[in-house]
Design an enzyme around this catalytic site. Structure first.
Site, mmCIF file in Angstrom:
data_model
loop_
_atom_site.group_PDB
_atom_site.id
_atom_site.type_symbol
_atom_site.label_atom_id
_atom_site.label_comp_id
_atom_site.label_asym_id
_atom_site.label_seq_id
_atom_site.Cartn_x
_atom_site.Cartn_y
_atom_site.Cartn_z
ATOM 1 N N ARG A 24 44.098 -9.401 52.274
ATOM 2 C CA ARG A 24 44.386 -10.389 51.223
ATOM 3 C C ARG A 24 45.211 -11.563 51.726
ATOM 4 N NH1 ARG A 24 43.529 -8.150 45.759
ATOM 5 N NH2 ARG A 24 41.561 -7.083 46.115
ATOM 6 N N ARG A 28 47.204 -15.197 46.247
ATOM 7 C CA ARG A 28 48.081 -15.903 45.315
ATOM 8 C C ARG A 28 49.508 -16.093 45.794
ATOM 9 N NH1 ARG A 28 46.625 -12.523 40.072
ATOM 10 N NH2 ARG A 28 46.167 -11.062 41.758
ATOM 11 N N ARG A 37 42.411 -22.536 43.960
ATOM 12 C CA ARG A 37 41.874 -21.700 42.886
ATOM 13 C C ARG A 37 41.870 -22.469 41.572
ATOM 14 N NH1 ARG A 37 42.103 -18.504 39.138
ATOM 15 N NH2 ARG A 37 42.012 -16.274 38.827
ATOM 16 N N ASP A 74 34.533 -11.047 47.184
ATOM 17 C CA ASP A 74 35.081 -9.844 46.547
ATOM 18 C C ASP A 74 34.064 -8.732 46.636
ATOM 19 O OD1 ASP A 74 37.554 -9.053 44.803
ATOM 20 O OD2 ASP A 74 35.818 -8.075 43.911
ATOM 21 N N TYR A 151 33.710 1.176 40.118
ATOM 22 C CA TYR A 151 33.777 -0.011 39.247
ATOM 23 C C TYR A 151 32.502 -0.157 38.409
ATOM 24 C CZ TYR A 151 37.987 -1.484 41.738
ATOM 25 O OH TYR A 151 39.244 -1.541 42.261
#
Ligand code: 1CP
Length: 342
Positions: A24, A28, A37, A74, A151
């Site tokens: 990652r 953020r 973003r 992703d 998921y």
């Protein structure tokens, strides 16, 4: 022999200073990521706009000079390409349409159809292959089938993967058919990333730790082995990193059982244990607790040095045990890199 340090470590070479990148690393915690973003509008638009996805992939390389860049995308893009609906709820995370039975598995799109959705990702890889510094290795990735299935079945992240375990218990054949479909999709997806310029690929099995006993063999080891064998047949020489997170004792022997060139370690196993039991089969990566990137200080430096020392007798790529979090301090990343390259 390539002069790229990551490729040398993945081929089994012990380097005096381990190469480093971070899970990652485009994320953020970086103000420049948040700006791009915001420009993209939402997370999926960022993933599917090649210029912007390439930009955020490059940001941590410019700022820190990491030895590898990981494609910005992703693991949930593949389910979307197979026909699942996918959206992100701000502040909560991903949501997908759910698969609850054999009919849901049968309704998925054929594997050949995935490229219709995923072609912008391949374009991002092509841009990166052109623009990265020549010493930086480009890593492509996908989720491992079990993690992706959790998921697709639950429609969201779940703390214990309960819905996926329930589906597996209720209809093991339908569950295995879902794993097969994801496995075939993953082979096609990663092959296309390699053809576009990815030099290494990584399989993220974030929820491997909830598979026990024979389930671990059937749904963590076997699909990973099948994907790696297919990739090696099509693209010999392209290394594969496997990340069976929270596998605990099952980390031992995982590279041999799957054909992975390297195994990524979470921070629940001890570095000394992993040096003896996992690194004996090849390159290891990971293990630094990502919380140290928030708290920093002497503990970060000491722990970084301890991990470097523990893995110093064999091939090693420095990394965290899981992704860096949005509350991390960007200066702590520089401290970690200084402690490694000192
Ligand atoms: O708003 C944002 O910016 C969203 C945060 C985010 C980011 C930065 C998500 C949503 N995905 C990503 C990028 C991402 N995801 C990468 C890019 C490359 C890099 O590492 O820098 C990668 C490799 C992933 C992989 C991924 N996505 C995994 C496997 C690794 C892991 O962290 O365990 C998983 C489980 C996901 C699903 C996902 N995507 C995003 C979130 C918040 C989640 C977790 C959802 C949950 O389980 O609740």
């Amino acid at each position: 022999m390539s002069d790229k340090t990551i490729l040398r470590a993945l081929k089994g070479e012990r380097l005096p200073v381990p190469p480093v990148w971070m899970m990652r690393q485009a994320g953020r915690y970086l103000p420049e990521y948040r700006a791009t973003r915001a420009q993209a509008g939402d997370f999926l638009s960022l993933c599917y706009t090649p210029d912007l996805a390439a930009e955020v992939t490059l940001q941590p390389i410019r700022r820190y000079g990491f030895d590898a860049a990981i494609l910005f995308a992703d693991i949930l893009l593949l389910p979307q390409a197979l026909g699942a609906e996918l959206w992100f709820v701000t502040g909560e995370g991903p949501r997908l349409s759910t698969i609850t039975d054999a009919a849901g598995v049968a309704a998925l799109k054929p594997v050949e159809a995935i490229h219709d959705t995923l072609s912008p990702v391949y374009e991002t890889v092509r841009i990166l292959a052109r623009e990265l510094p020549r010493e930086t290795t480009l890593i492509g990735f996908a989720g491992a089938p079990w993690t992706v299935a959790t998921y697709m079945i639950a429609g969201r992240g779940t703390p214990d993967q309960g819905p996926a375990h329930a589906f597996k218990a209720a209809d093991r054949a339908a569950f295995a058919a879902l794993i097969d479909r994801i496995t075939e999709g993953t082979i096609a997806y990663l092959s296309a990333q390699i053809e576009a310029g990815a030099e290494v690929v990584k399989l993220f099995d974030s929820w491997a730790g909830s598979l026990k006993g024979a389930d671990f063999d059937d749904f963590a080891v076997a699909p990973t082995r099948r994907i790696i064998a297919a990739l090696k047949a099509r693209h010999p020489g392209v290394p594969v990193i496997a990340f069976p997170r929270e596998a605990g004792p099952r980390y031992a022997g995982f590279a041999r059982a799957t054909g992975a060139d390297a195994v990524a370690l979470d921070n629940s196993v001890s570095a000394d244990w992993a040096a003896a039991e996992v690194q004996k089969d090849g390159c290891v990566q990971g293990n630094l607790d990502p919380r140290l990137m928030v708290t920093g200080g002497e503990a970060l430096v000491a722990e970084t040095r301890r991990i470097v020392a523990a893995f110093s007798k064999g091939p090693h790529i420095f990394n965290l045990g899981h992704g860096i979090t949005p509350d991390a301090d960007p200066d702590n990343v520089s401290r970690m890199i200084e402690a490694i390259r000192g």
